[in-house]
Motif scaffolding. Structure first.
Motif, PDB file in Angstrom:
ATOM      1  N   LEU A 101       0.810  -1.219   0.000  1.00 12.81           N
ATOM      2  CA  LEU A 101       0.000   0.000   0.000  1.00 12.81           C
ATOM      3  C   LEU A 101       0.847   1.273   0.000  1.00 12.81           C
ATOM      4  CD1 LEU A 101      -2.853  -1.062   2.430  1.00 12.81           C
ATOM      5  CD2 LEU A 101      -2.902  -0.943  -0.068  1.00 12.81           C
ATOM      6  N   ALA A 102       2.177   1.143   0.062  1.00 15.80           N
ATOM      7  CA  ALA A 102       3.055   2.301  -0.078  1.00 15.80           C
ATOM      8  C   ALA A 102       3.266   2.670  -1.543  1.00 15.80           C
ATOM      9  CB  ALA A 102       4.401   2.032   0.593  1.00 15.80           C
ATOM     10  N   TYR A 103       2.815   1.794  -2.457  1.00 21.73           N
ATOM     11  CA  TYR A 103       2.939   2.063  -3.897  1.00 21.73           C
ATOM     12  C   TYR A 103       1.712   2.821  -4.399  1.00 21.73           C
ATOM     13  CZ  TYR A 103       6.867  -1.191  -4.056  1.00 21.73           C
ATOM     14  OH  TYR A 103       8.083  -1.804  -3.856  1.00 21.73           O
ATOM     15  N   ASP A 104       1.890   3.540  -5.492  1.00 20.70           N
ATOM     16  CA  ASP A 104       0.771   4.221  -6.143  1.00 20.70           C
ATOM     17  C   ASP A 104       0.083   3.312  -7.159  1.00 20.70           C
ATOM     18  OD1 ASP A 104       0.958   7.127  -5.150  1.00 20.70           O
ATOM     19  OD2 ASP A 104       3.021   6.657  -5.717  1.00 20.70           O
ATOM     20  N   VAL A 105       0.867   2.491  -7.856  1.00 19.05           N
ATOM     21  CA  VAL A 105       0.324   1.544  -8.833  1.00 19.05           C
ATOM     22  C   VAL A 105       1.005   0.196  -8.620  1.00 19.05           C
ATOM     23  CG1 VAL A 105      -0.010   1.001 -11.288  1.00 19.05           C
ATOM     24  CG2 VAL A 105      -0.060   3.391 -10.528  1.00 19.05           C
ATOM     25  N   VAL A 106       0.215  -0.853  -8.562  1.00 26.04           N
ATOM     26  CA  VAL A 106       0.733  -2.217  -8.442  1.00 26.04           C
ATOM     27  C   VAL A 106       0.214  -3.024  -9.620  1.00 26.04           C
ATOM     28  CG1 VAL A 106       0.747  -4.340  -7.079  1.00 26.04           C
ATOM     29  CG2 VAL A 106       0.899  -2.120  -5.936  1.00 26.04           C
ATOM     30  N   GLY A 107       1.129  -3.586 -10.408  1.00 27.25           N
ATOM     31  CA  GLY A 107       0.753  -4.373 -11.574  1.00 27.25           C
ATOM     32  C   GLY A 107       1.039  -5.843 -11.369  1.00 27.25           C
ATOM     33  N   LEU A 108       0.110  -6.679 -11.827  1.00 21.39           N
ATOM     34  CA  LEU A 108       0.282  -8.136 -11.794  1.00 21.39           C
ATOM     35  C   LEU A 108       0.051  -8.675 -13.194  1.00 21.39           C
ATOM     36  CD1 LEU A 108      -1.567  -7.281  -8.962  1.00 21.39           C
ATOM     37  CD2 LEU A 108      -0.295  -9.331  -8.328  1.00 21.39           C
ATOM     38  N   GLN A 109       0.360  -9.947 -13.386  1.00 23.55           N
ATOM     39  CA  GLN A 109       0.326 -10.499 -14.734  1.00 23.55           C
ATOM     40  C   GLN A 109      -1.084 -10.753 -15.261  1.00 23.55           C
ATOM     41  OE1 GLN A 109       2.865 -10.583 -16.613  1.00 23.55           O
ATOM     42  NE2 GLN A 109       4.698 -11.406 -15.668  1.00 23.55           N
ATOM     43  N   THR A 110      -2.002 -11.170 -14.396  1.00 21.29           N
ATOM     44  CA  THR A 110      -3.325 -11.577 -14.854  1.00 21.29           C
ATOM     45  C   THR A 110      -4.414 -10.988 -13.953  1.00 21.29           C
ATOM     46  OG1 THR A 110      -3.476 -13.569 -13.466  1.00 21.29           O
ATOM     47  CG2 THR A 110      -2.358 -13.800 -15.600  1.00 21.29           C
ATOM     48  N   PRO A 111      -5.646 -10.906 -14.460  1.00 22.19           N
ATOM     49  CA  PRO A 111      -6.750 -10.482 -13.592  1.00 22.19           C
ATOM     50  C   PRO A 111      -6.916 -11.370 -12.364  1.00 22.19           C
ATOM     51  CG  PRO A 111      -7.410 -10.364 -15.902  1.00 22.19           C
ATOM     52  CD  PRO A 111      -6.068 -11.052 -15.866  1.00 22.19           C
ATOM     53  N   ALA A 112      -6.640 -12.668 -12.491  1.00 27.33           N
ATOM     54  CA  ALA A 112      -6.753 -13.575 -11.346  1.00 27.33           C
ATOM     55  C   ALA A 112      -5.740 -13.213 -10.262  1.00 27.33           C
ATOM     56  CB  ALA A 112      -6.556 -15.022 -11.793  1.00 27.33           C
ATOM     57  N   ASP A 113      -4.513 -12.880 -10.661  1.00 29.17           N
ATOM     58  CA  ASP A 113      -3.509 -12.457  -9.687  1.00 29.17           C
ATOM     59  C   ASP A 113      -3.940 -11.174  -8.990  1.00 29.17           C
ATOM     60  OD1 ASP A 113      -1.696 -14.548 -10.191  1.00 29.17           O
ATOM     61  OD2 ASP A 113      -0.836 -13.491 -11.898  1.00 29.17           O
ATOM     62  N   ALA A 114      -4.486 -10.232  -9.772  1.00 32.05           N
ATOM     63  CA  ALA A 114      -4.945  -8.971  -9.187  1.00 32.05           C
ATOM     64  C   ALA A 114      -6.074  -9.216  -8.189  1.00 32.05           C
ATOM     65  CB  ALA A 114      -5.399  -8.019 -10.295  1.00 32.05           C
ATOM     66  N   ARG A 115      -6.982 -10.139  -8.508  1.00 29.10           N
ATOM     67  CA  ARG A 115      -8.079 -10.466  -7.579  1.00 29.10           C
ATOM     68  C   ARG A 115      -7.535 -11.075  -6.301  1.00 29.10           C
ATOM     69  NH1 ARG A 115     -10.711 -12.099 -12.354  1.00 29.10           N
ATOM     70  NH2 ARG A 115     -10.146 -14.269 -11.958  1.00 29.10           N
ATOM     71  N   ASN A 116      -6.526 -11.953  -6.424  1.00 25.12           N
ATOM     72  CA  ASN A 116      -5.947 -12.576  -5.233  1.00 25.12           C
ATOM     73  C   ASN A 116      -5.360 -11.524  -4.288  1.00 25.12           C
ATOM     74  OD1 ASN A 116      -6.609 -15.168  -6.036  1.00 25.12           O
ATOM     75  ND2 ASN A 116      -4.589 -15.626  -6.888  1.00 25.12           N
ATOM     76  N   LEU A 117      -4.649 -10.553  -4.859  1.00 22.00           N
ATOM     77  CA  LEU A 117      -4.076  -9.498  -4.024  1.00 22.00           C
ATOM     78  C   LEU A 117      -5.172  -8.643  -3.394  1.00 22.00           C
ATOM     79  CD1 LEU A 117      -1.843  -7.822  -2.830  1.00 22.00           C
ATOM     80  CD2 LEU A 117      -1.564  -6.670  -5.043  1.00 22.00           C
ATOM     81  N   LYS A 118      -6.185  -8.293  -4.170  1.00 24.21           N
ATOM     82  CA  LYS A 118      -7.286  -7.489  -3.632  1.00 24.21           C
ATOM     83  C   LYS A 118      -8.036  -8.248  -2.536  1.00 24.21           C
ATOM     84  CE  LYS A 118      -8.056  -4.812  -7.867  1.00 24.21           C
ATOM     85  NZ  LYS A 118      -8.965  -4.547  -9.012  1.00 24.21           N
ATOM     86  N   ASP A 119      -8.189  -9.568  -2.712  1.00 29.65           N
ATOM     87  CA  ASP A 119      -8.846 -10.372  -1.673  1.00 29.65           C
ATOM     88  C   ASP A 119      -8.053 -10.327  -0.365  1.00 29.65           C
ATOM     89  OD1 ASP A 119     -10.849 -11.096  -3.411  1.00 29.65           O
ATOM     90  OD2 ASP A 119     -10.045 -13.096  -3.836  1.00 29.65           O
ATOM     91  N   ALA A 120      -6.732 -10.436  -0.463  1.00 26.81           N
ATOM     92  CA  ALA A 120      -5.891 -10.390   0.733  1.00 26.81           C
ATOM     93  C   ALA A 120      -5.992  -9.029   1.415  1.00 26.81           C
ATOM     94  CB  ALA A 120      -4.435 -10.700   0.370  1.00 26.81           C
ATOM     95  N   LEU A 121      -5.962  -7.970   0.616  1.00 25.93           N
ATOM     96  CA  LEU A 121      -6.074  -6.625   1.183  1.00 25.93           C
ATOM     97  C   LEU A 121      -7.429  -6.420   1.849  1.00 25.93           C
ATOM     98  CD1 LEU A 121      -4.403  -4.639  -1.739  1.00 25.93           C
ATOM     99  CD2 LEU A 121      -3.496  -4.868   0.582  1.00 25.93           C
ATOM    100  N   GLY A 122      -8.477  -6.950   1.209  1.00 24.79           N
ATOM    101  CA  GLY A 122      -9.812  -6.822   1.786  1.00 24.79           C
ATOM    102  C   GLY A 122      -9.951  -7.586   3.080  1.00 24.79           C
ATOM    103  N   ALA A 123      -9.372  -8.801   3.121  1.00 27.28           N
ATOM    104  CA  ALA A 123      -9.496  -9.636   4.314  1.00 27.28           C
ATOM    105  C   ALA A 123      -8.747  -9.035   5.507  1.00 27.28           C
ATOM    106  CB  ALA A 123      -8.977 -11.042   4.020  1.00 27.28           C
ATOM    107  N   MET A 124      -7.670  -8.304   5.237  1.00 28.35           N
ATOM    108  CA  MET A 124      -6.867  -7.731   6.320  1.00 28.35           C
ATOM    109  C   MET A 124      -7.055  -6.215   6.421  1.00 28.35           C
ATOM    110  SD  MET A 124      -3.266  -9.823   6.038  1.00 28.35           S
ATOM    111  CE  MET A 124      -3.197 -11.617   6.156  1.00 28.35           C
ATOM    112  N   ARG A 125      -8.146  -5.738   5.895  1.00 34.60           N
ATOM    113  CA  ARG A 125      -8.349  -4.295   5.780  1.00 34.60           C
ATOM    114  C   ARG A 125      -8.243  -3.558   7.112  1.00 34.60           C
ATOM    115  NH1 ARG A 125     -13.698  -1.348   3.110  1.00 34.60           N
ATOM    116  NH2 ARG A 125     -13.040   0.803   3.553  1.00 34.60           N
ATOM    117  N   SER A 126      -8.921  -4.060   8.132  1.00 33.82           N
ATOM    118  CA  SER A 126      -8.939  -3.341   9.415  1.00 33.82           C
ATOM    119  C   SER A 126      -7.547  -3.254  10.017  1.00 33.82           C
ATOM    120  CB  SER A 126      -9.896  -4.021  10.391  1.00 33.82           C
ATOM    121  OG  SER A 126      -9.510  -5.373  10.612  1.00 33.82           O
ATOM    122  N   ASP A 127      -6.774  -4.360   9.928  1.00 30.48           N
ATOM    123  CA  ASP A 127      -5.404  -4.345  10.452  1.00 30.48           C
ATOM    124  C   ASP A 127      -4.527  -3.381   9.665  1.00 30.48           C
ATOM    125  OD1 ASP A 127      -6.034  -6.222  12.363  1.00 30.48           O
ATOM    126  OD2 ASP A 127      -5.372  -7.908  11.147  1.00 30.48           O
TER     127      ASP A 127
END
Length: 462
Positions: free
Chosen positions: A177-203
């Motif tokens: 989250l210190a980056y302005d833009v984070v790029g991954l290879q596929t939409p599935a990879d991007a979803r995996n990262l977003k899922d992790a961020l969402g699951a740990m959002r409060s922390d």
């Protein structure tokens, strides 16, 4: 106009006549267009590293940073290769984590930040590459850097349940989250990262100040036109002509992979054995060429795979070979891009079956190298990032030996009309979205909103 600053674990080879890979070509083109700096490890170790050594080539300055043996042990061999690499390739069973290695990994990221700090200009765009340097933006922010910073993750990003196996997982997500833009290879990879961020959002909200980080898919590609031209010229190379005569009327199936447990090489050889068991008519009519340069020696997972692949290839040749035919040629060394391009063009089938891969540019190179009038067939793992784009390949599950064997049999008997149709669809994609578009799209999205241009991205990065 702002400069582009690239940071990667290693610098490209400079001044040695070594042909650069597609990534280096793309990044050097982007750097040359805007003017820029490339910081990376020199490849040298010393007990007392100093400031990075600077070398100017055209509009690009290369900054070579030395590391200590302890840095390489903990940062590179430890966390990068023995924790992050297996985790991102879904091999949590191979993790070898120690807190000392993690401390060293963070320390080395701090060294990169310290080396970069005096070289930065206020409006530079910083583009960080790959898992070795995930915490770099956070280290730069701690040192007061306010520049736009982007990160590209070249390997897969694992599903959230697997990512949680990483010790200090929250700290890694906070670093993202210190980056302005984070790029991954596929939409599935991007979803995996977003899922992790969402699951740990409060922390994470308690750990870091949100920057509105943009996360999206930016599939990397190749210099399509240049590689196709290289393959066309390679047919006149003496070595390619010699190999063409040696293989004679036999169909050639080619695989090109680093020696790595993620590439599915034992499974691939089992599929080849299955093909020979069930299709006796292919004996002495097809040859399998597996080019596998040695990878990271001295790490248990890699040493085991090297032994297993060599033994399996030997057993195959012992079982099916004749005086004038070996079904498998297994070669453990690297070849030039020109020779590889010529071998791709000679081949009837490109066999690309990793168990997990961020993209796999061999799949794209094989397609670009083909003669459009008589193209070969790509057999591609569903777990390679390239499968999301190369949809006209024969897509297989590399864990299913019969699936891969059947695809090989189909590829070897496919009509020329179907081969041309499949090749045309994939080549059209590669010509529309070469690696230069990948680089321009990412850098454009990294620019401040007021300076962004209208560029059609490969996929919606949002």
């Amino acid at each position: 106009m702002s400069r582009l600053v690239v940071v990667s674990n290693r610098l490209p080879a400079l001044g040695k006549g070594v042909a650069a890979g597609g990534l280096a070509v793309a990044l050097e083109a982007a750097l040359g267009e805007k003017g820029g700096l490339w910081l990376g490890w020199s490849g040298k170790t010393t007990e007392l590293p100093g400031a990075p050594r600077l070398q100017d080539e055209g509009r690009v300055t290369y900054a070579a940073l030395d590391l200590t043996p302890a840095d390489i042990s903990g940062y590179y061999e430890g966390i990068s290769n023995s924790v992050l690499w297996p985790l991102c390739h879904y091999r949590a069973d191979l993790l070898e984590y120690t807190r000392a290695d993690m401390d060293r990994y963070m320390t080395v990221n701090g060294k990169f930040a310290d080396a970069l700090l005096p070289l930065l200009r206020p409006d530079d765009l910083v583009w960080v590459h790959d898992y070795h340097l995930i915490p770099l933006a956070a280290a730069l922010r701690e040192r007061g850097v306010t520049n736009r910073i982007g990160y590209f993750h070249h390997i897969p990003w694992p599903a959230y349940d697997l990512f949680r196996a990483l010790p200090r997982a929250r700290s890694f997500l906070s670093s993202i989250l210190a980056y302005d833009v984070v790029g991954l290879q596929t939409p599935a990879d991007a979803r995996n990262l977003k899922d992790a961020l969402g699951a740990m959002r409060s922390d994470l909200e308690a750990m870091t100040k949100p920057r509105g980080t943009r996360i999206g898919a930016y599939p990397i590609s190749i210099d399509t036109e240049a590689f196709a031209s290289r393959a066309s010229r390679a047919r006149d190379l003496p070595r390619i002509k010699e190999l063409h005569q040696r293989f004679g009327p036999r169909d050639l199936v080619i695989g090109v992979d680093r020696l790595d447990y993620s590439k599915g090489l034992p499974e691939r050889l089992r599929a080849i054995e299955q093909l020979l068991e069930t299709h006796a008519g292919l004996h002495n009519r097809v040859s399998f060429l597996q080019i596998t340069p040695a990878s990271r020696s001295g790490i248990e997972g890699y040493d085991r795979i090297q032994q297993e692949v060599a033994e399996r290839a030997g057993r195959l040749n012992a079982s099916y070979g004749t005086l004038d035919w070996l079904p498998v040629r297994y070669i453990n060394r690297a070849f030039s891009q020109s020779l590889l391009a010529g071998l791709y063009r000679l081949s009837r089938v490109g066999l690309v079956t990793p168990l997990r891969d961020g993209m796999n540019l061999v799949a794209k190179e094989f397609v670009a190298a083909q003669d459009p009038a008589d193209p070969g067939v790509l057999v591609l793992s569903q777990f390679a990032g390239a499968a999301a784009e190369m949809t006209s390949a024969l897509i297989v599950n590399p864990h299913d030996v019969e699936d891969v064997s059947n695809a090989l049999a189909r590829a070897l008997t496919m009509s020329i009309e179907e081969r041309r149709e499949r090749h045309w669809a994939m080549m059209r994609r590669l010509e529309t979205y070469p690696v230069s578009v990948w680089a321009k799209t990412f850098v454009n999205d990294l620019e401040p909103a007021a300076r962004r241009k209208k560029i059609i991205p490969e996929t919606d990065p949002g």
